[in-house]
Motif scaffolding. Structure first.
Motif, PDB file in Angstrom:
ATOM      1  N   GLN A 200     119.191  42.015  63.823  1.00 50.95           N
ATOM      2  CA  GLN A 200     118.827  40.593  63.881  1.00 50.95           C
ATOM      3  C   GLN A 200     117.448  40.404  64.530  1.00 50.95           C
ATOM      4  O   GLN A 200     116.653  39.573  64.073  1.00 50.95           O
TER       5      GLN A 200
ATOM      6  N   GLY B 185     123.570  43.077  55.697  1.00 52.99           N
ATOM      7  CA  GLY B 185     124.649  43.137  54.714  1.00 52.99           C
ATOM      8  C   GLY B 185     125.542  44.342  54.949  1.00 52.99           C
ATOM      9  O   GLY B 185     126.773  44.267  54.785  1.00 52.99           O
TER      10      GLY B 185
ATOM     11  N   ALA C 263     127.939  43.499  57.734  1.00 56.21           N
ATOM     12  CA  ALA C 263     128.975  42.571  57.247  1.00 56.21           C
ATOM     13  C   ALA C 263     129.998  43.306  56.372  1.00 56.21           C
ATOM     14  O   ALA C 263     131.200  43.047  56.456  1.00 56.21           O
TER      15      ALA C 263
ATOM     16  N   ASP D 158     133.450  41.453  55.873  1.00 56.84           N
ATOM     17  CA  ASP D 158     133.034  40.083  55.554  1.00 56.84           C
ATOM     18  C   ASP D 158     132.295  40.145  54.214  1.00 56.84           C
ATOM     19  O   ASP D 158     131.069  40.127  54.147  1.00 56.84           O
TER      20      ASP D 158
ATOM     21  N   PRO E 164     131.892  38.022  51.546  1.00 58.01           N
ATOM     22  CA  PRO E 164     130.963  36.953  51.121  1.00 58.01           C
ATOM     23  C   PRO E 164     129.602  37.039  51.818  1.00 58.01           C
ATOM     24  O   PRO E 164     128.563  36.888  51.181  1.00 58.01           O
ATOM     25  N   LYS E 165     129.614  37.304  53.126  1.00 56.43           N
ATOM     26  CA  LYS E 165     128.352  37.384  53.849  1.00 56.43           C
ATOM     27  C   LYS E 165     127.545  38.604  53.403  1.00 56.43           C
ATOM     28  O   LYS E 165     126.320  38.519  53.234  1.00 56.43           O
ATOM     29  N   ALA E 166     128.227  39.735  53.199  1.00 55.30           N
ATOM     30  CA  ALA E 166     127.537  40.945  52.738  1.00 55.30           C
ATOM     31  C   ALA E 166     126.872  40.690  51.388  1.00 55.30           C
ATOM     32  O   ALA E 166     125.711  41.056  51.165  1.00 55.30           O
ATOM     33  N   LYS E 167     127.612  40.042  50.481  1.00 54.92           N
ATOM     34  CA  LYS E 167     127.080  39.746  49.144  1.00 54.92           C
ATOM     35  C   LYS E 167     125.858  38.832  49.243  1.00 54.92           C
ATOM     36  O   LYS E 167     124.855  39.027  48.537  1.00 54.92           O
ATOM     37  N   GLN E 168     125.934  37.854  50.141  1.00 56.58           N
ATOM     38  CA  GLN E 168     124.819  36.916  50.312  1.00 56.58           C
ATOM     39  C   GLN E 168     123.551  37.640  50.802  1.00 56.58           C
ATOM     40  O   GLN E 168     122.459  37.447  50.254  1.00 56.58           O
ATOM     41  N   TYR E 169     123.722  38.507  51.811  1.00 58.03           N
ATOM     42  CA  TYR E 169     122.570  39.262  52.330  1.00 58.03           C
ATOM     43  C   TYR E 169     121.977  40.160  51.239  1.00 58.03           C
ATOM     44  O   TYR E 169     120.751  40.245  51.072  1.00 58.03           O
TER      45      TYR E 169
ATOM     46  N   GLN F  87     120.027  38.162  48.574  1.00 59.93           N
ATOM     47  CA  GLN F  87     118.726  37.721  49.102  1.00 59.93           C
ATOM     48  C   GLN F  87     117.742  38.892  49.129  1.00 59.93           C
ATOM     49  O   GLN F  87     116.563  38.753  48.759  1.00 59.93           O
TER      50      GLN F  87
END
Length: 598
Positions: free
Chosen positions: A119, A142, A145, A150, A152-157, A160
């Motif tokens: 982060q 990701g 996550a 997690d 959904p969060k992994a997929k989002q990262y 992106q």
């Protein structure tokens, strides 16, 4: 704002940056060269008081160690670089340091610490608009996550990260992210999509010079082909061997061990247990090298700690007048060294555990494959047994009735009918012999564990040769035998072996007095027998092929089932020996048989 001490000499500072740039370029393709360039940069940067040059060089040394699978060494360099970058407020460098330290903690499965560093790296890179760096930061978040389930969060990262990588058109970054999406698909249970992602990752990795990245992509594609039960063994072996070569070229022992394990598994699927043994032994050797390397690093670290402690003690004795202040400094130093030693031992313990866990998983996989192969072979034997037994009865009936028709009505039939009848009789006889040989071939494996006896070769060979000469109606055949020892083996199987070899020697010799010569030689710890004939000989390109099942070179002129030499090879292998031949067309053939001298 980035601040650091100005170098004393602009020319020297440019030389430092040039060396570091070359080291960065070589870190994946030529790690030894990268290390030399980085060390040269650090040495010169220290001379001219250029801390940023030192930090960059240390960071690259960490990346070289990381590419070789040395996480403890990499972490040491990363932490040293981080301390300098924090002191001079090198923002761009801090983003790299945070990200790479996060990688080490992630590899140790310390996801909370990894998340903190990832982060911090992301925030710095975002503020600096370091897009390439941000791609990896998002991907790493990701990863955390994904490990914490997690999805959904992994997929989002990952999405992106992929959007940025494609926008910047960075092949290595796209390959990296597609690999992460492959892992995500696999965790979601979509093995086919996972393979597609990894194959796309491989295609982009091939556009780069990052040999470690290519090696890891090749391995993942092979593993997913195995998971999807795509048995393209030639392609899989090619990928795995190439991965092993690339990993060896970069000195990545961790990837080499994984590639050796995969090659052993593929060899087991093929039933090539010599290769299984080879790659399993190579795997054990690589694991031992990893352990030895970790041990040496631990010893070096302990020696360094000891040297520093001795130096501190000597300084303390020489400068007692500074008293309490120096004592405090030494306490801090010793505490730091102790903390580094504890951290190193944790990393080593984790490395040993990972190596043990991989070896244990490989042993379990190999055991399962061995059981599957044994079951398939048992099914094959049962099928061959049933097929040969069930087919023999109708074949015998065909032959018997054809013979009866030939005896009773042969004179009343025209020439064509008599010829057809002769074909039927000969075909039935040949089929019956073929089924008998097939049954023998499949039954041989069951005799592998039967007791060995000392077999006197001379009387046995004389008996077998006479039987073959009688069956082929060649009473004038001559056998010459040199002095032969007794050997340990299965008497009945050895009679079958030499029966087939003598049968070939007599069958393919048109002379009225065919001659066969048997010689003996002790080669090291092996008995070697040679059976030489004066037959028609065999072309060199067929001298290996004839040991395969159902292989016959002259089907029109000579009778046979094409299984004799395959049976010979199976019998020799059951005795843990080997068989081969040498031949010159028109000048005869020599068959060589070697048995261990137990």
């Amino acid at each position: 704002m980035q601040v650091y001490c100005a170098p004393l000499d602009l020319v020297d500072s440019l030389e430092v940056e040039r060396n570091n740039k070359e080291a960065w370029d070589y870190k994946n393709t030529a790690p030894d060269t990268a290390r030399q360039r980085a060390l040269a940069a650090i040495e010169l940067a220290n001379k001219i008081n250029f801390p940023k040059g030192v930090a960059d060089g240390l960071h690259i040394l960490g990346m070289v160690q990381w590419s070789r699978g040395d996480r403890a060494g990499a972490l040491d360099y990363y932490l040293k670089a981080l301390a300098i970058r924090q002191e001079i407020n090198d923002s761009l460098g801090l983003g790299r340091s945070f990200n790479n330290i996060g990688n080490v903690y992630f590899a140790q499965e310390n996801y909370d610490s990894a998340l903190v560093y990832y982060q911090q790296g992301r925030d710095i890179r975002r503020s600096l608009r370091d897009i390439v760096g941000l791609i990896y930061s998002l991907s790493n978040l990701g990863d955390v996550a994904l490990e914490l389930d997690d999805i959904p969060k992994a997929k989002q990262y990952y999405q992106q990260s992929e959007q940025l990588a494609r926008r910047e058109n960075v092949a290595t970054a796209i390959a990296h992210v597609k690999g992460r999406l492959g892992r995500l698909s696999l965790q979601m249970g979509d093995k086919k999509e996972a393979q597609n992602n990894w194959e796309e990752a491989l295609s982009f990795a091939e556009q780069s010079t990052d040999r470690r990245l290519i090696s890891s992509c090749l391995l993942e594609v092979v593993r997913l082909m195995m998971l999807n039960k795509k048995t393209v063994l030639t392609k899989q072996e090619d990928y795995a061997r190439r991965s092993l070569e690339l990993a060896a070229a970069t000195g990545a022992l961790d990837l080499q061990t994984e590639a050796a394990m995969v090659l052993a598994q593929l060899s087991a699927l093929k039933g090539d247990f010599d290769q299984v043994f080879f790659y399993q032994a190579h795997y054990r050797q690589l694991v031992e090298e990893l352990v030895e390397k970790s041990k040496n690093e631990a010893i070096t670290a302990v020696q360094t700690i000891y040297s520093l402690e001795r130096q501190a003690e000597e300084e303390l004795a020489a400068e007692k007048r500074i008293g309490e202040e120096l004592s405090k400094k030494n306490n801090h130093l010793l505490f730091g060294l102790l903390l580094s030693g504890i951290l190193l031992m944790i990393v080593l313990t984790f490395s040993f555990f990972r190596a043990y866990r991989k070896q244990f998983a490989f042993a379990q996989t190999l055991e399962v494959k061995n059981k599957e192969l044994a079951a398939r072979y048992a099914d094959l034997r049962e099928f061959a047994k049933i097929a040969s037994h069930d087919l023999k009865e109708p074949v015998r009936n065909i032959g018997a009735f054809a013979n009866l028709l030939q005896r009773r009505n042969g004179q009343t039939l025209d020439t064509n009918a008599q010829e057809y009848l002769a074909y039927i009789v000969a075909g039935a006889k040949n089929m019956n012999e073929l089924l008998s040989d097939l049954q023998l071939f499949t039954d041989l494996a069951s005799q592998a564990n039967t007791a060995h006896h000392v077999v006197l070769l001379r009387p046995m060979l004389q008996e077998v040769f006479k039987k073959q000469a009688d069956e082929q109606k060649k009473p004038n055949a001559q056998l010459t035998i040199s002095d032969l020892p007794g050997i340990s083996g299965h008497p009945d199987l050895l009679k079958i072996l030499f029966g087939h070899l003598f049968q070939n020697a007599l069958k393919f010799d048109a002379a009225s007095e065919p001659k066969v010569e048997v010689s003996y030689l002790l080669r090291g710890k092996n008995h070697q027998l040679s059976i030489k004939d004066q037959g028609i000989g065999i072309e060199k390109e067929y001298q290996t092929q004839i040991f395969d099942i159902f292989q016959r070179l002259d089907k029109q002129r000579f009778e046979g089932t094409g299984m004799g030499l395959a049976i010979c090879r199976r019998i020799v292998e059951l005795h843990q020996g080997r068989i081969w031949m040498e031949s010159t067309p028109g000048q005869g053939s020599t068959f060589f048989v070697e048995f261990p001298a137990w």
